[in-house]
Design an enzyme around this catalytic site. Structure first.
Site, PDB file in Angstrom:
ATOM      1  N   HIS A  37      28.362  -6.797  10.950  1.00  0.00           N
ATOM      2  CA  HIS A  37      29.556  -7.224  10.218  1.00  0.00           C
ATOM      3  C   HIS A  37      30.208  -6.030   9.524  1.00  0.00           C
ATOM      4  CE1 HIS A  37      32.136  -9.214   7.354  1.00  0.00           C
ATOM      5  NE2 HIS A  37      31.414  -8.765   6.356  1.00  0.00           N
TER       6      HIS A  37
ATOM      7  N   ARG B 287      32.086  -9.057  18.258  1.00  0.00           N
ATOM      8  CA  ARG B 287      31.850  -7.712  17.716  1.00  0.00           C
ATOM      9  C   ARG B 287      30.450  -7.306  18.140  1.00  0.00           C
ATOM     10  NH1 ARG B 287      28.469  -8.974  13.346  1.00  0.00           N
ATOM     11  NH2 ARG B 287      29.296 -10.727  12.167  1.00  0.00           N
TER      12      ARG B 287
ATOM     13  N   TYR C 286      20.650 -13.100  13.260  1.00  0.00           N
ATOM     14  CA  TYR C 286      21.400 -14.318  13.592  1.00  0.00           C
ATOM     15  C   TYR C 286      21.953 -14.359  15.017  1.00  0.00           C
ATOM     16  CZ  TYR C 286      25.159 -11.155  12.013  1.00  0.00           C
ATOM     17  OH  TYR C 286      25.984 -10.080  11.840  1.00  0.00           O
TER      18      TYR C 286
END
Lengths: 325, 371
Positions: B274, B270, B284
Site C-alpha cells: 500500500h 498494485r 492479506y
C-alpha cells in the site's frame, strides 16, 4: 441610512458583494428560490440569477467540497451551512481542506471562502441547531472566525470576510437576527477582521464577550452602574484571531476582567482570552479573571434552555465577585 | 418452510440484476497484445502509441527507483504504482493541458506527466512545502490524503469550469475503498446535478490497504454506483491502456460538450505494498493472486502490441530506461538543493496577512533559527 435588522444587514452585505465582484457565488441548501430558511438570501437569486445564487443537493460535505473546487477556479464562494450544528458533516472540507489550502500548496493556492451559518441558543430549536461551536473553529489554524453582535457590524464584517483571501467562518446568532434594528449605511463599508470594539466604556471592570452575550453584558453593566460600578464591555467581533491589543488595553485600564461566552465553559474562546490576559497583563490585575459560560453538558434541551444559557444575572454575580475581590 | 413470496421484491431483484448485467468490463487489448475490440479502438498515431509506451516504461522505473530511494531514506512517503500504469498514465494521456487533475496519494505519476517537475514530486514525498507549490500553468493540486475528499472538490472545479465557459474537464481518482466514502457519493451526485464536466476514476486495485474489494460493498461493480447519481458509468480493463484511454477520451468529449460527468472503474492491481510505511501485502494477498494479475501486466501487453506493429524495440525500451534513471538522478539532486525548511517558512504560508499571534511567534522562531 436605513433601519435594518441583522438579517437584513446580512442580505444587504451579500447583495453589495454580488454587485461588487462577479466571482462571488452564493450557494447552499434552500438559498435560491426560498431565499434561505431565515431569508438571508431573500431576492438574491432573482436579482443575480441562478448562475450566481444557487441551491445545492442536501449534503454539507459536498457544499464544502464545492467551495474548495470553485475557489481553485478563481471564484469567491460564500456557501451557507443551514445550521452550524450540521458542521460536523463538513468538518473535513473546513478544517482538513479549506484551512490548509494556502499551507499545503506552499502558498500557491488560497481559499477565499466565507462560510455563513446561523447558530445560538434561546430560540428553542431541535438539537444540533443552536450549539456554539466557535471554539472548535478557533482551534483550527488557517481559519478566521467572526461573530457579529449588531446589524451594523454584521454588514461591515461580512463584506470584509468575503473580500478576505483566506477562509472565514461567519457565525450569525439566530436570536440576534430580528431582535432589534439599527442604522445601517447603504452601500459598501468594511469593518476590519480581527478588531474588537469597546461597546461600552467603563473604568472598574472589563467584560470581554462576543455575539448575543454582548447584549446581556451591556444589560449587566447598566445594572451594575446603578450600584456605582463603571463597567466596560469589549465585543471581540472576531474570536480568531483575537484582538489582543484591545483586550489588554481595556484590562490595563480597569484592572479587573471577566470573560462571557454562551458556549460551554471548557476549552473554548473564553479560556483562551483568560490565558492571554494572564500572559500579558497579570501585573495589572487586582483580581482573578473569571468566566461566565454555559455548563459542560451537551446543549440544553429546549425546556431547560433558559436556565442553561448564561444570563444577565449570572454576569452580574460573577462581576461582583471580581469587583469585590 | 419458505415464507410467503412477495412479488414486488422479486421484481426488485430482477431490476438489480438487469442493471448489473449492463456493467461488463470493456477491453480493447488482451493479455497477448491482440486487439479484441476493433470498433472501440481509439484514434492514436504511431508516435502517440510510442509516447504512451515510453511513459509506462519510464514510470515503472520511477516506481522501482522511488522504492529504493525510500529504503535509503532519500524519499519520504511513497505509495507504489507498479501495475497501475495503464490506469494512471493512459487516463492522463487522454487529457488536455487545460484539464485539472485532483489526485489521490498514489497518483503522482499523472501529475508528473501533466507537467509537475519530478523534483517537486520528490519534495512532496519528503514533506517539503515546495512540493505542493505547483508551477503556474500546471493544472493539478497536490495529492489528497483524506480518502474521497478530492471527489467533492472535483465537482467544484468542474462546476467552476462550466461557469467560466471553458472547454476543459476536472478529473479525479480514488480507489475501490474510496467508493465507500460519503464524499464519493456526494461528489458524483453534485457533478451530476450540475452537469459539471468531471471525470471520476475509480482505480479498483482490489484492496483498500488490506480490505478486499468484496468487503466494501454489495454492489457487483463499483461503476454501477453511477446509476444512482444518474450519470454514465463504465468498467474497463485497467491493465489495458487502450481501453482506459478510450473510456477517458469519450468521457472527456461528453463533458466538454455539456453532457456532464462520467464514472470510470478501472480493474487493476498494485503489485507492491500500500505504501512504503510498513505494509506487508503477504498478510492479506496470496502469491497466486499476485501471479494472476502480473500476467495481465499493462507494459507486457502493450509492448507485444507495439512490437507486432513494428513500432517498438529493445533499443527504444533501453533508451527510455536510461533517460528515466538520468532524470531521477538529476531530480533528486535538485530536491537536495531545496532550501532547508524553517518554522518561519511555515508561519509565512498560513494567511495572506499574519495575525498578531503568528507575528509574535514568527519573532520567536526567527530568533531561534538565527542561532
Amino acid at each position: 441610512m436605513a433601519q435594518m435588522t441583522m438579517i437584513q444587514a446580512i442580505t444587504d452585505a451579500l447583495r453589495t458583494e454580488l454587485r461588487n465582484d462577479p466571482n462571488v457565488l452564493i450557494f447552499g441548501e434552500d438559498v435560491g428560490v426560498n431565499g434561505g430558511v431565515f431569508r438571508a438570501t431573500e431576492g438574491l437569486q432573482q436579482e443575480f440569477g441562478e448562475d450566481r445564487v444557487f441551491d445545492t443537493p442536501l449534503a454539507e460535505s459536498g457544499i464544502g467540497g464545492l467551495a474548495v473546487g470553485l475557489s481553485l477556479q478563481g471564484f469567491r464562494p460564500v456557501p451557507e451551512i443551514q445550521f452550524f450544528g450540521f458542521v460536523y458533516e463538513v468538518m473535513d472540507s473546513i478544517s482538513g481542506q479549506l484551512a490548509r489550502m494556502r499551507y499545503r500548496s506552499g502558498g500557491r493556492y488560497n481559499a477565499p471562502v466565507t462560510i455563513r451559518s446561523p447558530f445560538g441558543g434561546g430560540v428553542h430549536t431541535p438539537e444540533m441547531h443552536a450549539d456554539s461551536l466557535e471554539g472548535l473553529m478557533a482551534q483550527q489554524p488557517g481559519l478566521k472566525v467572526v461573530i457579529p453582535s449588531t446589524p451594523y457590524d454584521a454588514k461591515g464584517l461580512l463584506i470584509s470576510a468575503i473580500r478576505d483571501n483566506d477562509p472565514v467562518i461567519f457565525l450569525e446568532h439566530m436570536k440576534l437576527y430580528r431582535s432589534f434594528r439599527q442604522e445601517v449605511p447603504e452601500g459598501e463599508y468594511t469593518i476590519p477582521l480581527g478588531k474588537a470594539e469597546v461597546k461600552r466604556e467603563g473604568s472598574d471592570l472589563s467584560i470581554i464577550t462576543y455575539g448575543a452575550m454582548v447584549h446581556e453584558s451591556i444589560k449587566a453593566a447598566e445594572e451594575l452602574e446603578k450600584e456605582g460600578f463603571s463597567v466596560e464591555v469589549v465585543d471581540l467581533r472576531t474570536v480568531s484571531p483575537l484582538d489582543i491589543d484591545t483586550i489588554i488595553a481595556s484590562v490595563e485600564k480597569t484592572g479587573r476582567a471577566i470573560v462571557v461566552q454562551e458556549a460551554q465553559k471548557s476549552a473554548g474562546v473564553a479560556a483562551n482570552v483568560v490565558a492571554e490576559i494572564n500572559d500579558r497583563a497579570i501585573l495589572s490585575l487586582e483580581a482573578p479573571v473569571l468566566r461566565v459560560a454555559a455548563p459542560d453538558t451537551v446543549f440544553a434541551f429546549p425546556e431547560a434552555e433558559s436556565v442553561w444559557l448564561p444570563n444577565v444575572q449570572d454576569i452580574i454575580e460573577t462581576s461582583k465577585k471580581v469587583l469585590n475581590f | 418452510m419458505a415464507s410467503k413470496t412477495n412479488k414486488a421484491s422479486l421484481d426488485a431483484m430482477k431490476q438489480l440484476e438487469k442493471v448489473e448485467e449492463q456493467f461488463q468490463t470493456i477491453q480493447i487489448l488482451n493479455e497477448e497484445g491482440e486487439v479484441v475490440n476493433e470498433a472501440a479502438m481509439p484514434e492514436l498515431s504511431d508516435e502517440q502509441l510510442q509516447e504512451l509506451m515510453k511513459r509506462m516504461v519510464y514510470t515503472r522505473i520511477l516506481d522501482q527507483r522511488s522504492i529504493s530511494l525510500n529504503r535509503q531514506g532519500r524519499l519520504g512517503f511513497y505509495a507504489p504504482t507498479a501495475g497501475q500504469e495503464a490506469s494512471q498514465l493512459a487516463s492522463q494521456f487522454a487529457l488536455e493541458k487545460e484539464d485539472f487533475i485532483l489526485p489521490g496519494y498514489r497518483d503522482v505519476p499523472q501529475m508528473i506527466w501533466h507537467g509537475l517537475p519530478l523534483s517537486q514530486a520528490f519534495l512532496w514525498s519528503r514533506g517539503h512545502l515546495k512540493g505542493g507549490d505547483i508551477p503556474e500553468g500546471v493544472n493539478v493540486i497536490s495529492p489528497q490524503i483524506i480518502i474521497g475528499a478530492q471527489y467533492v472538490q472535483a465537482a467544484g472545479v468542474a462546476l467552476g469550469m462550466k461557469k467560466r465557459g471553458q472547454k476543459s474537464v476536472a478529473i479525479t481518482y480514488t480507489g475501490d475503498g474510496g467508493t465507500s466514502q460519503g464524499d464519493f457519493s456526494e461528489g458524483i451526485n453534485f457533478a451530476g446535478a450540475y452537469k459539471a464536466p468531471a471525470i471520476f476514476v475509480i482505480q479498483n486495485n482490489q484492496f483498500a490497504i488490506s480490505t478486499p474489494r468484496e468487503k466494501q460493498t454489495a454492489a457487483k461493480t463499483l461503476a454501477q454506483k453511477a446509476v444512482a447519481a444518474g450519470i454514465p458509468g463504465v468498467v474497463v480493463d485497467g491493465m489495458d491502456p487502450l481501453a482506459v484511454y478510450a473510456a477517458v477520451r469519450e468521457a472527456r468529449e461528453r463533458a466538454v460538450n455539456g453532457e456532464g460527468p462520467t464514472l470510470i472503474e478501472t480493474m487493476t492491481y498494485r503489485y507492491g505494498p500500500h505504501t512504503m510505511a510498513g505494509d506487508d501485502p503477504t498478510r492479506y494477498r496470496t502469491s497466486d493472486l499476485d501471479n494472476e494479475w502480473e500476467k495481465k501486466d499493462p507494459l507486457v501487453r502493450f509492448r507485444k502490441f507495439l512490437e507486432k506493429k513494428g513500432i517498438w524495440n529493445e533499443e527504444m525500451e533501453n533508451e527510455t530506461i536510461e533517460r528515466a534513471k538520468e532524470d531521477i538522478k538529476v531530480a533528486i539532486k535538485e530536491a537536495d538543493s531545496a532550501p532547508k525548511q524553517k518554522v518561519t517558512d511555515l508561519i509565512s504560508i498560513m494567511y495572506e496577512e499574519l495575525p498578531q499571534n503568528l507575528v509574535e511567534q514568527n519573532e520567536i522562531y526567527k530568533e531561534k533559527e538565527s542561532k
